[in-house]
Scaffold this active site. Structure first.
Site, PDB file in Angstrom:
ATOM      1  N   TYR A  60       0.858  -1.183   0.000  1.00  0.00           N
ATOM      2  CA  TYR A  60       0.000   0.000   0.000  1.00  0.00           C
ATOM      3  C   TYR A  60       0.889   1.225   0.000  1.00  0.00           C
ATOM      4  O   TYR A  60       1.862   1.299   0.746  1.00  0.00           O
ATOM      5  CB  TYR A  60      -0.887  -0.006   1.253  1.00  0.00           C
ATOM      6  CG  TYR A  60      -1.779   1.213   1.397  1.00  0.00           C
ATOM      7  CD1 TYR A  60      -2.833   1.431   0.506  1.00  0.00           C
ATOM      8  CD2 TYR A  60      -1.588   2.128   2.430  1.00  0.00           C
ATOM      9  CE1 TYR A  60      -3.660   2.538   0.650  1.00  0.00           C
ATOM     10  CE2 TYR A  60      -2.422   3.235   2.571  1.00  0.00           C
ATOM     11  CZ  TYR A  60      -3.450   3.437   1.679  1.00  0.00           C
ATOM     12  OH  TYR A  60      -4.273   4.528   1.827  1.00  0.00           O
ATOM     13  N   ASP A  76       9.231   2.954  -0.039  1.00  0.00           N
ATOM     14  CA  ASP A  76       8.164   3.568   0.735  1.00  0.00           C
ATOM     15  C   ASP A  76       8.380   3.167   2.184  1.00  0.00           C
ATOM     16  O   ASP A  76       7.980   2.084   2.611  1.00  0.00           O
ATOM     17  CB  ASP A  76       6.794   3.108   0.214  1.00  0.00           C
ATOM     18  CG  ASP A  76       5.648   3.708   1.031  1.00  0.00           C
ATOM     19  OD1 ASP A  76       5.923   4.324   2.084  1.00  0.00           O
ATOM     20  OD2 ASP A  76       4.493   3.541   0.606  1.00  0.00           O
ATOM     21  N   LYS A 118       3.963   8.943   8.950  1.00  0.00           N
ATOM     22  CA  LYS A 118       3.701   8.352  10.263  1.00  0.00           C
ATOM     23  C   LYS A 118       4.668   8.849  11.349  1.00  0.00           C
ATOM     24  O   LYS A 118       4.500   9.954  11.828  1.00  0.00           O
ATOM     25  CB  LYS A 118       3.644   6.825  10.134  1.00  0.00           C
ATOM     26  CG  LYS A 118       2.508   6.435   9.158  1.00  0.00           C
ATOM     27  CD  LYS A 118       2.051   5.017   9.162  1.00  0.00           C
ATOM     28  CE  LYS A 118       0.749   4.902   8.375  1.00  0.00           C
ATOM     29  NZ  LYS A 118       0.813   4.092   7.183  1.00  0.00           N
TER      30      LYS A 118
HETATM   31  C1  LIG Z   1       0.140   4.616   5.797  1.00  0.00           C
HETATM   32  C2  LIG Z   1       0.939   4.381   4.566  1.00  0.00           C
HETATM   33  C3  LIG Z   1       0.920   5.270   3.476  1.00  0.00           C
HETATM   34  C4  LIG Z   1      -0.047   6.422   3.399  1.00  0.00           C
HETATM   35  O1  LIG Z   1       0.164   7.376   4.383  1.00  0.00           O
HETATM   36  P1  LIG Z   1      -1.068   8.352   4.767  1.00  0.00           P
HETATM   37  O2  LIG Z   1      -0.445   9.302   5.742  1.00  0.00           O
HETATM   38  O3  LIG Z   1      -2.125   7.484   5.336  1.00  0.00           O
HETATM   39  O4  LIG Z   1      -1.500   9.026   3.522  1.00  0.00           O
HETATM   40  C5  LIG Z   1       1.783   5.044   2.436  1.00  0.00           C
HETATM   41  N1  LIG Z   1       2.636   4.007   2.438  1.00  0.00           N
HETATM   42  C6  LIG Z   1       2.679   3.133   3.468  1.00  0.00           C
HETATM   43  C7  LIG Z   1       3.663   2.011   3.424  1.00  0.00           C
HETATM   44  C8  LIG Z   1       1.818   3.268   4.539  1.00  0.00           C
HETATM   45  O5  LIG Z   1       1.824   2.362   5.513  1.00  0.00           O
END
Ligand SMILES: *Cc1c(COP(=O)(O)O)cnc(C)c1O
Length: 430
Positions: A144, A239, A267
């Site tokens: 994701y 990511d 995060k």
């Molecule tokens: C949570 C998450 C996102 C998206 O971040 P948001 O602040 O919710 O937009 C993107 N990549 C990874 C791996 C994530 O866990």
């Protein structure tokens, strides 16, 4: 457990907000209950509007690595608050956080702050496309990367949990430039990247997957990704929205010793306030406006309160021994879980853990990719979730998410969580 107040609020919220929530998995649909409304959180605990108290393993989906309301984070926010909440002009806190990020993340030479992980990944692929002049984004099934159009192809937890194949509203014309391939399959990776018909700009990966449940990269997988992309002039994007500052100060790139070209953060970097970031090699980051032609902007980007929370959090993480202590605590807890699973549910669970992120899958056999994750028994997870919640343990309301250990959880609390787990596993074994 009393849930009257949450029930009333949820009914009202549903009239006003789609599904009553501002992010879908929170609705708790897949675990067969209604969401609890939170009143406050402190340290390792979260408290709902009915007066129930829970030991928190969600940690706001990752950010709260220090637990909730850490005194130095609160102090930093309060101090900054007195000088105003948003300027729309540069402030020195942005430099301070940028310095900390660049020092911590070995591959990052320049960084741009945004307000969410979604913005970070969306902007990173724009840079990769602008830099290479190519179109296609290669991602991995079950990973994701936020909710931007290009990524909503086999996109992990939220999407899987609700059983949506992709999403209406995302034009074919856009996703035809996204290729999603299996995680941990070096042969398919090589074949895809060497396909001359594909005009590949970048490969984006969660270096430890956290959104199909935790899935570690098999030895050599990230290294192979690095060497192939370097050979073929493809931009490699890690990511690290979850793994950055979670596995080590330098994220998965430090943990595994593999350096991407671009890194996305989110995060933890905001210490519980909305911050994302993308950064990397100078020549790539100098593509971004106003230096280069790739446009990206944000009214609240570099927000002083969010920067202050990020700085205070990163200062705590920089203390010697922070990650070693977190690892030791996580390892002990995981060993306890595995012992309980072997005793009560032999051969019926698989625990995946990297550092302080882990998922206990109700699945037979190893979970190494999206297909094996999908074999998990989500109905059984739902029963486990509800049992744990009733006993005061706050787990993620989906099988396909990570449980996070925070520095705020004490050994005694983790031991108590194991006792509750034992009760739940006993019931599930019947
Ligand atoms: C949570 C998450 C996102 C998206 O971040 P948001 O602040 O919710 O937009 C993107 N990549 C990874 C791996 C994530 O866990």
């Amino acid at each position: 457990m009393k849930t009257d107040q949450s029930h009333i609020l949820f009914a009202k919220a549903q009239q006003l907000i789609p599904g009553g929530v501002n992010s879908p998995v929170r609705a708790c649909k897949s675990v067969g209950c209604e969401p609890l409304f939170v009143k406050r959180a402190a340290g390792s605990k979260i408290y709902d509007v009915d007066g129930n108290e829970f030991l928190d393993f969600v940690c706001s989906w990752g950010p709260m690595i220090l637990g909730h309301n850490h005194p130095s984070v609160v102090e930093a926010i309060e101090k900054t608050l007195r000088n105003g909440t948003s300027f729309g002009a540069p402030c020195s806190l942005e430099i301070e956080l940028a310095e900390l990020v660049i020092k911590a993340l070995p591959s990052v030479e320049k960084v741009r702050f945004v307000s969410s992980g979604t913005e970070a990944t969306m902007s990173a692929i724009r840079v990769a496309r602008g830099y290479t002049g190519r179109k296609v984004v290669v991602k991995f099934d079950g990973c994701y990367h936020g909710h931007a159009d290009s990524f909503l192809v086999k996109a992990g937890s939220g999407v899987i949990t609700l059983g949506i194949p992709g999403s209406p509203g995302v034009p074919e014309d856009i996703v035809k430039n996204t290729v999603s391939i299996p995680y941990n399959n070096p042969e398919i990776l090589e074949k895809t990247l060497r396909d001359k018909k594909l005009d590949i700009a970048c490969v984006i990966v969660e270096p430890v997957a956290g959104n199909m449940g935790v899935v570690a990269p098999e030895p050599g997988f990230l290294q192979k990704m690095r060497s192939l992309t370097a050979e073929l002039g493809i931009v490699l994007i890690f990511d690290e929205v979850i793994t950055g500052l979670r596995l080590a100060q330098g994220g998965a790139q430090e943990y595994f010793g593999v350096m991407p070209d671009l890194t996305c953060l989110g995060k933890i970097i905001g210490g519980g306030l909305p911050v994302g970031a993308y950064g990397g090699k100078r020549e790539l980051m100098d593509m971004v406006s106003p230096v280069g032609p790739v446009y990206q902007a944000g009214t609240l980007s570099g927000n002083p309160l969010a920067m202050a929370a990020g700085i205070a959090t990163m200062q705590q993480l920089a203390q010697p021994g922070f990650y070693a202590a977190l690892e030791e605590k996580s390892a002990r807890f995981a060993r306890g879980l595995v012992m309980l699973a072997e005793k009560y549910l032999p051969g019926q669970t698989t625990l995946n853990r990297v550092g302080s992120m882990m998922t206990a899958f109700f699945a037979v056999g190893p979970v190494v990719d999206f297909d094996s994750a999908m074999k998990a028994d989500t109905e059984r997870y739902g029963r486990h979730f509800r049992e744990m919640l009733a006993q005061g343990i706050w787990l993620a309301p989906s099988q396909f998410e990570a449980a996070f250990i925070s520095s705020a959880q004490s050994e005694a609390e983790l031991a108590m969580a194991l006792e509750k787990t034992e009760c739940s596993f006993k019931k599930l074994a019947k």
